[in-house]
Design an enzyme around this catalytic site. Structure first.
Site, short mmCIF file in Angstrom:
data_model
loop_
_atom_site.label_atom_id
_atom_site.label_comp_id
_atom_site.label_asym_id
_atom_site.label_seq_id
_atom_site.Cartn_x
_atom_site.Cartn_y
_atom_site.Cartn_z
N HIS A 128 73.90 7.23 90.87
CA HIS A 128 75.34 7.78 90.64
C HIS A 128 76.09 8.40 91.76
O HIS A 128 75.40 8.92 92.48
CB HIS A 128 75.15 8.83 89.27
CG HIS A 128 76.44 9.12 88.60
ND1 HIS A 128 77.27 10.21 89.01
CD2 HIS A 128 76.81 8.87 87.45
CE1 HIS A 128 78.24 10.20 88.10
NE2 HIS A 128 78.10 9.33 87.12
N ASP A 205 67.44 13.37 90.15
CA ASP A 205 68.36 13.45 88.91
C ASP A 205 68.01 12.83 87.73
O ASP A 205 67.69 11.77 87.45
CB ASP A 205 69.67 12.45 89.73
CG ASP A 205 70.85 12.17 88.65
OD1 ASP A 205 70.77 12.97 87.59
OD2 ASP A 205 71.70 11.64 89.07
N GLN A 208 69.56 11.30 83.11
CA GLN A 208 69.38 10.12 82.03
C GLN A 208 67.90 10.24 81.35
O GLN A 208 67.55 9.14 80.49
CB GLN A 208 69.80 8.46 82.36
CG GLN A 208 71.40 8.54 82.72
CD GLN A 208 72.40 8.36 81.58
OE1 GLN A 208 71.93 8.72 80.49
NE2 GLN A 208 73.48 8.55 82.15
N LYS A 231 74.56 15.39 77.49
CA LYS A 231 73.80 14.03 77.17
C LYS A 231 72.51 14.37 76.37
O LYS A 231 72.01 13.43 75.99
CB LYS A 231 73.53 13.41 78.73
CG LYS A 231 74.52 12.76 79.60
CD LYS A 231 74.22 12.26 80.65
CE LYS A 231 75.30 12.03 81.72
NZ LYS A 231 76.47 11.28 81.38
N CYS A 374 80.20 4.73 87.31
CA CYS A 374 80.03 5.78 88.76
C CYS A 374 78.91 5.31 89.40
O CYS A 374 78.33 6.10 90.22
CB CYS A 374 79.94 7.30 88.20
SG CYS A 374 81.40 8.29 87.48
N1 C6P Z 1 76.77 9.73 83.93
C1 C6P Z 1 77.73 7.56 82.38
O1 C6P Z 1 78.49 7.19 81.79
P1 C6P Z 1 77.87 14.89 84.85
O2 C6P Z 1 79.17 14.21 85.09
O3 C6P Z 1 77.69 15.86 85.94
O4 C6P Z 1 77.45 15.44 83.45
O5 C6P Z 1 76.54 13.74 85.20
C2 C6P Z 1 76.82 12.90 86.32
C3 C6P Z 1 75.53 11.97 86.15
C4 C6P Z 1 74.57 12.05 87.26
N2 C6P Z 1 73.55 11.22 87.47
C5 C6P Z 1 73.67 10.17 86.40
C6 C6P Z 1 72.34 9.22 86.48
C7 C6P Z 1 74.48 9.98 85.39
O6 C6P Z 1 74.44 9.04 84.50
C8 C6P Z 1 75.50 10.88 85.25
C9 C6P Z 1 76.60 10.91 84.37
C10 C6P Z 1 77.80 9.06 82.85
O7 C6P Z 1 76.72 7.02 82.97
C11 C6P Z 1 79.21 9.48 83.05
S1 C6P Z 1 79.58 8.50 84.86
#
Ligand code: C6P
Length: 419
Positions: A128, A205, A208, A231, A374
């Site tokens: 991401h 990370d 997910q 999430k 992203c």
């Molecule tokens: N992905 C998606 O629709 P934040 O924005 O900090 O809460 O999460 C960022 C992020 C980091 N790593 C992974 C693997 C992610 O999936 C995400 C967030 C969302 O896939 C928003 S782009």
């Protein structure tokens, strides 16, 4: 097909999510975008409301009753989240706004003070942007070099390539546990142990994975792990960084201000103990407490139960999606038993733009995501500017998948006719 198991999990929990019981464009809402953000159960909404109605006060600052109550609930939530990921101590759990801020914390604090010219950072092409851009910023500032792990032909992480990149120059490996676009579940324990053998630190990370899989940071062995509350059934604006105590102790503070200090003089300051050293300013107290409620909620259902149910949903989704002509799914589709695939599918349909698909499905009450998720570098590898994505959670049903598949087929037929 309605499975018996569905009656025991999705059907049981759906009444906990008021938002799911509404019409969108005259049709019952089918929410298939939980990888972007999950829906929130009543207990989380009630906890947030209860906090603001009964306990609202700043934390760690006052001796009055409300402040004591707020502080106890705030620190209680830290204990819950720490236990949820099997951290050795609550001192290893830092609250941040989200996963993005947690990665930036490590990049600016650890990265700036440890990386030097020629040091190598290994990340992968499936990261991401939150796990790419901070490292590009820090690499530019320090002279460190970023190496990218590529994909196999099956569109999974190429572990041989990863091994070949590892060397004594590697100072950091920062890898996604579950890709938000490919849906693959990466072997983070093996990756961590290989990285440690060359003396590198490891950041996972887990944005997910934490909402869907049982996570044990001690078993993975990583130095840091990040996730976002929104999430995993909690509100937006709250996330966390797990870090090994010794590693966090050696890191300088990221932000300066109230809360994170020991003493402040006109010419200098000392900083406080973990975890407060990394929590400058008034935190998102209500959101933290609500995250604690979300963790209780998920724990009561059971992460293993959630994962098993999602495996069945995923297998069912892929069985149906792969049968539709013109659909190109990204990521490996050879592990359809769900074991190495998370409950999401990114895909493109020949001749139809992802955002058109999303808009037409929305007319049927079905929410799916479209765009680059992203992960622009990854989409570029596939020669795609973006894709459509369906992502599931334990409140989704087989019937919803049936309706989505039917609506998708009808949309493709519609486009085929007008083209
Ligand atoms: N992905 C998606 O629709 P934040 O924005 O900090 O809460 O999460 C960022 C992020 C980091 N790593 C992974 C693997 C992610 O999936 C995400 C967030 C969302 O896939 C928003 S782009």
């Amino acid at each position: 097909m309605i499975s018996v198991k569905e009656k025991t999990l999705a059907a049981k929990v759906r009444s906990d999510f008021p938002i799911l019981h509404q019409k969108i464009n005259g049709k019952s809402l089918i929410y298939l975008d939980s990888a972007a953000t999950s829906q929130k159960p009543l207990i989380v909404l009630d906890t947030l409301r209860h906090y603001y109605e009964k306990d609202n006060a700043n934390v760690h600052r006052g001796a009055h009753s409300l402040s004591v109550r707020a502080t106890e609930a705030y620190e209680g939530a830290r204990d819950k989240v720490a236990k949820f990921i099997n951290s050795q101590s609550s001192q290893e759990l830092i609250f941040t706004r989200n996963a993005t801020e947690a990665i930036n914390l490590v990049a600016y604090s650890w990265g700036l003070s440890n990386l030097k010219p020629g040091d190598e950072i290994i990340i992968s092409v499936m990261e991401h942007h939150s796990n790419i851009v901070p490292w590009q910023i820090i690499a530019k500032k320090t002279g460190a070099v970023i190496k990218y792990v590529f994909l196999t032909e099956q569109e999974e992480l190429d572990l041989d390539h990863f091994q070949s990149l590892l060397s004594r120059k590697t100072k950091l490996v920062a890898i996604v546990h579950v890709s938000n676009t490919l849906g693959c579940i990466n072997p983070v324990k093996e990756i961590t142990s290989a990285a440690h053998q060359v003396g590198a630190k490891v950041l996972i990370d887990a944005c997910q994975s934490v909402p869907h899989l049982s996570i044990d940071v001690q078993q993975i062995g990583c130095d840091w792990l990040v996730a976002s509350g929104h999430k995993m059934c909690a509100p937006t604006g709250i996330g966390f960084l797990y870090g090994k105590k010794k590693v966090l102790e050696e890191m300088p503070p990221f932000l300066g201000g109230g809360e994170m200090i020991g003493e402040v003089f006109l010419e200098r300051f000392t900083y406080g103990k973990l975890p407060h050293k990394f929590e400058a300013g008034t935190p998102a107290v209500g959101e933290v407490i609500a995250l604690g409620a979300a963790v209780d909620y998920l724990t009561t259902i059971g992460l293993d139960k959630i994962h098993l149910y999602e495996e069945e949903l995923t297998t069912y989704l892929f069985k149906n999606l792969t049968e539709i002509p013109k659909v190109r799914i990204y990521g490996s589709i050879s592990n359809l038993d769900g074991k190495r695939r998370a409950a999401l599918a990114s895909f493109n349909v020949e001749g139809i733009h992802g955002s058109d698909l999303s808009t037409l499905l929305d007319n049927e009450g079905i929410s799916i995501r479209s765009g680059d998720h992203c992960t622009q570098p990854l989409h570029r590898l596939f020669n795609a500017s973006g894709s459509a994505r369906v992502s599931l959670y334990f409140y989704n049903t087989f019937e919803e998948i049936d309706k989505f598949i039917l609506a998708l087929k009808e949309t493709i037929d519609f486009f085929t006719e007008i083209m």
